[in-house]
Design an enzyme around this catalytic site. Structure first.
Site, PDB file in Angstrom:
ATOM      1  NE  ARG A 104      -3.630   0.371   2.707  1.00 21.20           N
ATOM      2  CZ  ARG A 104      -4.109   0.371   2.829  1.00 21.20           C
ATOM      3  NH1 ARG A 104      -5.272   1.673   2.374  1.00 21.20           N
ATOM      4  NH2 ARG A 104      -5.451  -0.376   3.002  1.00 21.20           N
ATOM      5  CE1 TYR A 213      -0.403  -8.604  -1.753  1.00 21.60           C
ATOM      6  CE2 TYR A 213      -2.434  -9.830  -1.045  1.00 21.60           C
ATOM      7  CZ  TYR A 213      -1.658  -8.490  -1.283  1.00 21.60           C
ATOM      8  OH  TYR A 213      -2.030  -7.785  -0.659  1.00 21.60           O
ATOM      9  CG  ASP A 289     -12.497   2.837   2.453  1.00 22.28           C
ATOM     10  OD1 ASP A 289     -12.623   2.332   1.204  1.00 22.28           O
ATOM     11  OD2 ASP A 289     -11.349   2.319   2.840  1.00 22.28           O
TER      12      ASP A 289
HETATM   13  C1  LIG Z   1      -7.054  -6.381   5.543  1.00 23.97           C
HETATM   14  C2  LIG Z   1      -7.656  -5.156   3.630  1.00 23.97           C
HETATM   15  C3  LIG Z   1      -7.099  -4.954   2.771  1.00 23.97           C
HETATM   16  C4  LIG Z   1      -7.557  -4.668   1.877  1.00 23.97           C
HETATM   17  N1  LIG Z   1      -6.997  -5.392   0.509  1.00 23.97           N
HETATM   18  C5  LIG Z   1      -7.860  -4.585  -0.533  1.00 23.97           C
HETATM   19  C6  LIG Z   1      -6.993  -5.119  -1.571  1.00 23.97           C
HETATM   20  O1  LIG Z   1      -6.356  -6.026  -2.111  1.00 23.97           O
HETATM   21  N2  LIG Z   1      -7.108  -4.219  -2.936  1.00 23.97           N
HETATM   22  C7  LIG Z   1      -7.836  -3.243  -2.306  1.00 23.97           C
HETATM   23  O2  LIG Z   1      -8.040  -2.812  -4.282  1.00 23.97           O
HETATM   24  N3  LIG Z   1      -8.706  -2.230  -1.170  1.00 23.97           N
HETATM   25  C8  LIG Z   1      -8.460  -3.384  -0.666  1.00 23.97           C
HETATM   26  N4  LIG Z   1      -8.815  -2.407   0.873  1.00 23.97           N
HETATM   27  C9  LIG Z   1      -9.931  -1.927   0.830  1.00 23.97           C
HETATM   28  C10 LIG Z   1      -8.505  -0.309   0.542  1.00 23.97           C
HETATM   29  O3  LIG Z   1      -7.124  -0.579   1.674  1.00 23.97           O
HETATM   30  C11 LIG Z   1      -9.571   1.035   1.297  1.00 23.97           C
HETATM   31  O4  LIG Z   1     -10.952   0.539   0.248  1.00 23.97           O
HETATM   32  C12 LIG Z   1      -8.656   1.941   0.396  1.00 23.97           C
HETATM   33  O5  LIG Z   1      -7.154   1.996   1.185  1.00 23.97           O
HETATM   34  C13 LIG Z   1      -9.810   3.310   0.739  1.00 23.97           C
HETATM   35  O6  LIG Z   1      -9.036   4.035  -0.170  1.00 23.97           O
HETATM   36  P1  LIG Z   1      -9.461   5.510   0.877  1.00 23.97           P
HETATM   37  O7  LIG Z   1      -8.646   6.929   0.062  1.00 23.97           O
HETATM   38  O8  LIG Z   1     -10.939   5.907   0.115  1.00 23.97           O
HETATM   39  O9  LIG Z   1      -9.592   6.274   2.541  1.00 23.97           O
HETATM   40  P2  LIG Z   1      -8.314   6.195   3.389  1.00 23.97           P
HETATM   41  O10 LIG Z   1      -6.758   5.364   3.058  1.00 23.97           O
HETATM   42  O11 LIG Z   1      -9.259   5.594   4.376  1.00 23.97           O
HETATM   43  O12 LIG Z   1      -7.703   7.407   2.902  1.00 23.97           O
HETATM   44  C14 LIG Z   1      -8.352   8.780   3.842  1.00 23.97           C
HETATM   45  C15 LIG Z   1      -7.979   9.620   4.284  1.00 23.97           C
HETATM   46  O13 LIG Z   1      -8.615  10.878   4.412  1.00 23.97           O
HETATM   47  C16 LIG Z   1      -8.029  11.218   5.481  1.00 23.97           C
HETATM   48  N5  LIG Z   1      -8.711  11.926   6.185  1.00 23.97           N
HETATM   49  C17 LIG Z   1     -10.020  11.225   7.114  1.00 23.97           C
HETATM   50  N6  LIG Z   1     -10.788  12.257   7.811  1.00 23.97           N
HETATM   51  C18 LIG Z   1     -10.301  13.690   7.066  1.00 23.97           C
HETATM   52  C19 LIG Z   1     -10.726  14.987   7.387  1.00 23.97           C
HETATM   53  N7  LIG Z   1     -11.510  15.060   7.984  1.00 23.97           N
HETATM   54  N8  LIG Z   1     -10.170  16.054   6.761  1.00 23.97           N
HETATM   55  C20 LIG Z   1      -9.317  16.037   5.690  1.00 23.97           C
HETATM   56  N9  LIG Z   1      -8.317  14.395   5.411  1.00 23.97           N
HETATM   57  C21 LIG Z   1      -9.124  13.431   6.284  1.00 23.97           C
HETATM   58  C22 LIG Z   1      -7.002  10.333   6.344  1.00 23.97           C
HETATM   59  O14 LIG Z   1      -5.934  10.547   7.046  1.00 23.97           O
HETATM   60  C23 LIG Z   1      -6.686   9.652   5.423  1.00 23.97           C
HETATM   61  O15 LIG Z   1      -5.511   9.798   4.669  1.00 23.97           O
HETATM   62  C24 LIG Z   1      -8.302  -3.219   2.189  1.00 23.97           C
HETATM   63  C25 LIG Z   1      -8.804  -3.407   3.434  1.00 23.97           C
HETATM   64  C26 LIG Z   1      -8.145  -4.127   4.173  1.00 23.97           C
HETATM   65  C27 LIG Z   1      -8.867  -3.775   5.544  1.00 23.97           C
END
Ligand SMILES: Cc1cc2nc3c(=O)[nH]c(=O)nc-3n(C[C@H](O)[C@H](O)[C@H](O)COP(=O)(O)OP(=O)(O)OC[C@H]3O[C@@H](n4cnc5c(N)ncnc54)[C@H](O)[C@@H]3O)c2cc1C
Length: 393
Positions: A104, A213, A289
Site C-alpha cells: 500500500r 502474495y 471508503d
Molecule cells: C485487510 C484489508 C485488505 C485490503 N485489501 C485490498 C486489496 O487487496 N485491494 C483493494 O483494492 N483494496 C483493499 N482494501 C481496501 C482499501 O484499503 C481501502 O478501500 C482504500 O484504502 C480506501 O481508500 P480511501 O482513499 O477511500 O480511504 P483512506 O485510505 O482511509 O484515506 C482517507 C484519508 O483521509 C484522511 N482524512 C480523514 N478525515 C479527514 C478530514 N476530515 N479532512 C482531511 N483528511 C481526512 C485520512 O487521514 C486518510 O489519509 C483492503 C482493506 C483492508 C482492511
C-alpha cells in the site's frame, strides 16, 4: 480566466487518484490531509485491471512496475490440509494491464510523487476538513489547523475522500455510522523465500481465511489473516499480540504456519461495513471508503476508489466545459448515478465472498465442489464483469 478549482479531503489512495485525474483534465485541486505523515506498514493491495487501467492512463505504468509484482494467478487452498481446491493461472505477458500486487505504501508513494509533479495540485497536510457551506457559485470549507487555528478555503466543489469515518459524508447529512462486522484482519509482511510463486494464495477455513502474495518487487510477502473478534477498535490499525494469531493459526496447514511463523510485527484492522452513501449532494461528492467501504473479501476497496476518481473527473470536466461553475452540482449528481449500481454490486459480492470463504463443514464441502466444477475458466469468467470495467470516456 483562472482554472476551475476543487478541494479534495483526504490524501489516501482515493484522494490522490482523484486529484491526479482532475489535474490531468486541467482542473486545479487542493488536497487537504488531516495527518502529517504517511507511514503505512505491513499492508498490501491487489490492484486489478479495472483500476489498473486508470493508473496506466495517469502515466504510472513504469513506477508501478518498479515496485509491484504482476500476478501469475490465484490458488485456493483448504485451511487444514493445505490441498488445492482450484487454481486460476494468468499469463501476465498476455495481459495488457497486469494484475498488480503492491505494498500500500508503495502505491501511495507512486501517487504522491505524481501529485508533487503536477503544478495544478496543492497539498495541504496537517489540516482536516471540519465544515462546509455552499454558496451560489462555490463552496467554502473550514479546516482545522495544526495548532488549533482554523482557516477557510474556497472551491467550486468538495470531494470527500476521507475514508471510512468520513467527516464529509456527515456534511452531506448522512451520519449513519459504520457497523462492526465481527471480523478483524491481521496483516504482516515477511521476506520472500526462493521459489515463492508470484501469485495470490487463499486459504479457506471455518470462520477464518488467510491470503498471501508477494509485494515490493517480489522482495516481501504480504500476509492477511482474518479472524472473528468480539470488539472493534476505531481507527486505521493497531498492533496485534502474536500469541493470539499463533493460536488462531495452530490448526492451519504446515505451509501457512511456516510462512506466518517468520512474521515479526502484526497490525490489526477491525472490519467495518456501511451502507453506500448517496455519493453526492449539491457541490459535494464522496469517493472511496467515504462513499462505500468494501469488505476486503474481493480486494476491491482501493480499486473502486480509483474507478470513482476517473468517473468523477471526467464528468466534472465535461460539465465545467459546457456550463462552467454552475455545472458542478449536476456533475456530482451524474457521478452518483453513474456509480451507484456498480459500487452496490461490489459491496454485495464482497459480503457474499466473506460468507462463502468462512463456511464450516459440511457446507464448505459443497463450496469446494462448486469451485472445482467452475475450474480455472469458469472462475475467471465469473469476474469478467469486475475486471473488464472501463470508464466510458
Ligand atoms: C485487510 C484489508 C485488505 C485490503 N485489501 C485490498 C486489496 O487487496 N485491494 C483493494 O483494492 N483494496 C483493499 N482494501 C481496501 C482499501 O484499503 C481501502 O478501500 C482504500 O484504502 C480506501 O481508500 P480511501 O482513499 O477511500 O480511504 P483512506 O485510505 O482511509 O484515506 C482517507 C484519508 O483521509 C484522511 N482524512 C480523514 N478525515 C479527514 C478530514 N476530515 N479532512 C482531511 N483528511 C481526512 C485520512 O487521514 C486518510 O489519509 C483492503 C482493506 C483492508 C482492511
Amino acid at each position: 480566466m483562472s482554472a476551475p478549482h476543487l478541494v479534495v479531503a483526504g490524501a489516501g489512495i482515493g484522494g490522490l487518484a482523484t486529484a491526479l485525474c482532475l489535474a490531468q483534465r486541467g482542473i486545479a485541486v487542493t488536497v487537504v490531509e488531516k495527518r502529517t505523515g504517511f507511514g503505512e506498514l505491513g499492508a498490501g493491495l491487489q490492484i486489478s485491471a479495472n483500476s489498473g487501467r486508470v493508473l496506466d492512463g495517469l502515466g504510472l505504468t513504469l513506477p508501478l512496475k518498479r515496485v509491484g509484482v504482476s500476478s501469475h494467478g490465484l490458488s485456493v487452498r483448504r485451511w487444514r490440509s493445505g490441498s488445492e481446491v482450484v487454481a486460476m493461472p494468468y499469463q501476465p505477458e498476455q495481459m495488457p494491464t497486469p494484475f498488480r500486487l503492491l505494498k500500500r505504501s508503495d502505491l501511495h508513494t507512486v501517487l504522491l510523487d505524481a501529485v508533487r509533479t503536477m503544478p495544478n495540485i496543492r497539498l495541504l497536510v496537517g489540516r482536516g476538513v471540519e465544515d462546509a457551506r455552499e454558496e451560489e457559485s462555490g463552496i467554502s470549507i473550514r479546516l482545522s489547523g495544526q495548532n488549533g487555528q482554523g482557516e477557510t478555503i474556497h472551491g467550486l466543489g468538495l470531494i470527500g475522500a476521507d475514508g471510512l469515518w468520513s467527516r464529509v459524508r456527515d456534511l452531506t447529512g448522512d451520519a449513519s455510522p459504520p457497523t462492526f462486522t465481527g471480523y478483524e484482519a491481521w496483516r504482516a509482511t515477511v521476506p520472500a523465500r526462493p521459489g515463492d510463486k508470484p501469485r495470490v494464495t487463499l486459504h479457506l477455513g471455518p470462520a477464518r481465511h488467510a491470503v498471501h502474495y508477494p509485494v515490493a518487487a517480489g522482495r516481501e510477502i504480504n500476509i492477511v489473516v482474518v479472524r472473528q473478534a468480539e470488539a472493534a477498535r476505531e481507527g486505521w490499525s493497531r498492533e496485534g499480540d502474536r500469541t493470539i494469531i499463533t493460536e488462531h493459526l495452530s490448526g492451519a496447514a504446515p505451509a501457512l504456519r511456516e510462512l506466518t511463523a517468520t512474521a515479526g510485527d502484526w497490525l490489526v484492522w477491525s472490519l467495518f461495513d456501511r451502507k453506500p452513501a448517496a455519493m453526492a449532494k449539491g457541490r459535494i461528492a464522496l469517493v472511496g471508503d467515504a462513499a462505500h467501504p468494501v469488505l476486503p473479501f474481493l480486494a476491491q476497496g482501493a480499486s473502486l476508489a480509483i474507478e470513482d476518481a476517473a468517473v468523477l473527473a471526467r464528468l466534472l470536466a465535461e460539465r465545467l466545459g459546457h456550463e462552467g461553475a454552475a455545472g458542478v452540482p449536476m456533475a456530482m449528481t451524474d457521478y452518483a448515478k453513474a456509480r451507484a449500481a456498480r459500487v452496490a454490486r461490489v459491496q454485495a459480492e464482497s459480503r457474499g465472498n466473506g460468507r462463502n470463504y468462512h463456511l464450516g463443514w459440511p457446507l464448505s464441502l459443497a463450496r469446494d465442489l462448486a469451485l472445482k466444477r467452475l475450474g480455472p475458466t469458469g472462475l475467471s469468467r465469473r469476474y469478467d464483469w469486475l475486471y473488464d470495467w472501463r470508464d466510458n470516456s
